[in-house]
Design an enzyme around this catalytic site. Structure first.
Site, PDB file in Angstrom:
ATOM      1  N   ALA A  54      62.129  26.835  71.545  1.00  0.00           N
ATOM      2  CA  ALA A  54      61.662  25.647  70.864  1.00  0.00           C
ATOM      3  C   ALA A  54      61.892  26.158  69.261  1.00  0.00           C
ATOM      4  CB  ALA A  54      60.412  25.663  70.931  1.00  0.00           C
ATOM      5  N   TYR A  55      62.211  27.525  68.998  1.00  0.00           N
ATOM      6  CA  TYR A  55      62.263  27.704  67.444  1.00  0.00           C
ATOM      7  C   TYR A  55      63.720  27.111  67.146  1.00  0.00           C
ATOM      8  CZ  TYR A  55      59.081  31.663  68.580  1.00  0.00           C
ATOM      9  OH  TYR A  55      57.887  32.216  68.759  1.00  0.00           O
ATOM     10  N   SER A  56      63.241  26.048  66.155  1.00  0.00           N
ATOM     11  CA  SER A  56      64.238  25.317  65.495  1.00  0.00           C
ATOM     12  C   SER A  56      65.214  24.825  66.564  1.00  0.00           C
ATOM     13  CB  SER A  56      65.435  26.060  64.505  1.00  0.00           C
ATOM     14  OG  SER A  56      64.622  26.463  63.515  1.00  0.00           O
TER      15      SER A  56
END
Length: 339
Positions: A54-56
């Site tokens: 989900a990071y970026s």
């Protein structure tokens, strides 16, 4: 750099670990900058890198993959899943359907054939422990993950998952990744005693309390940290919880000065001193941030300093309890409290 055993796995990991949440659009970090941070972190003795799908929107995993190319075997590589990836309703959670699909996506983005630690980013109340653990056990047996863990689970869910693994003869979570800092000590009440009981490795995130303990936030200064630009409510010092944090920071700054430490050394030294904590995840956005945090790798706080911290923020106390990420769903949704 100090090294510790990750739970009961036998794997040795550095007491500071590199968190890659700021790689990509979240931290406005380019690939060249991310690679330079990874290079310096490895040179400084860090051997654990933690990211998430989900990071970026997957960009962090892609950047980590490019940065570690050619030296994969020297790194303990961790990622996470379960937070939403786009708007499709089944592209999230901890079901077998999604975890199998998303692990393959993460492996592709990272450019590897396995990860060392695969973590459930948040507890999914709509999916049974048996469903999730069964899928993770099969992925482990397939060689795509070496171990798996949880992240930001409340203590009772950690216990429940351990029971379910034993009852169903499945592999178990071997790590927990909670939020922990001088300003957010709530996990000392329930979570850390449970992780110690079950021999879990503990990788704590936000040890600098989203920048509150970085030394950049002080009385009379404008708050200009990167995090404050997209989370202004967390830094509005007219709010009581933020005022309490700022008051604590001012007192902690005096403790650090008297001990000859930076605020970062005080903050990171505090969390890595706890016997239940394996590693503290640092999330630098720049090389300068990384170097200031690496300077705390060998910081050992004396009993007097720890006592002074306890007098400012009592053990087991969260100064911003509304920011916790492990609140039971029924406390957030009134419909779940009604028949």
């Amino acid at each position: 750099m100090r090294y510790r055993t990750l739970g009961r796995t036998g794997v040795q990991v550095s007491s500071l670990a590199l968190g890659a949440m700021n790689f990509g659009k979240i931290g406005r970090t380019t690939q060249d900058e991310a690679t330079a941070i990874v290079d310096a972190a490895l040179e400084g003795g860090i051997n654990l890198i933690d990211t998430a799908d989900a990071y970026s929107g997957g960009e962090s995993e892609e950047m980590v993959g490019k940065a570690i190319a050619g030296r994969r075997d020297d790194i303990v590589l961790a990622t996470k899943a379960s937070l939403p990836m786009g708007g499709e309703r089944n592209h999230q959670g901890a079901s077998r359907r999604w975890l199998v699909t998303e692990l393959n996506n993460s492996l592709r983005r990272l450019g590897v054939d396995h990860v060392d630690l695969y973590q459930i980013h948040r507890w999914d109340p709509s999916t049974s422990d048996e469903e999730t653990l069964s899928a993770l056990t099969d992925l482990q047996r397939a060689g795509k993950i070496r171990y798996f863990g949880s992240s930001t689970f409340p203590a009772y869910r950690i216990v429940q998952a351990q029971w379910a693994a034993r009852e169903c003869h499945l592999s178990r979570y071997v790590t927990e990744q909670p939020s922990y800092s001088i300003l957010q000590r709530g996990i000392e009440t329930h979570v850390l005693p449970v992780t110690e009981q079950y021999g879990l490795g503990v990788l704590v995130w936000s040890p600098l309390a989203s920048g509150w303990l970085s030394g950049a936030i002080r009385e009379g200064r404008d708050v200009t940290t990167s995090r404050s630009t997209f989370m202004p409510q967390r830094f509005d010092t007219t709010l009581p919880a933020n005022r309490a944090r700022l008051d604590a920071v001012e007192q902690l700054a005096k403790v650090a000065d008297e001990a000859g430490l930076t605020m970062i050394q005080l903050a990171l030294g505090f969390v890595t001193t706890h016997p239940a904590v394996t590693s503290a995840l640092i999330g630098p956005r720049t090389l300068d941030h990384l170097h200031s945090q690496l300077a705390a790798a060998d910081t050992a706080l004396s009993a007097d300093v720890l006592d002074a911290i306890d007098a400012i923020v009592a053990p087991g106390t969260d100064l911003a309890p509304h920011e916790k990420n492990d609140t039971p769903p029924a406390l957030l949704d009134p419909a779940l409290r009604r028949r």
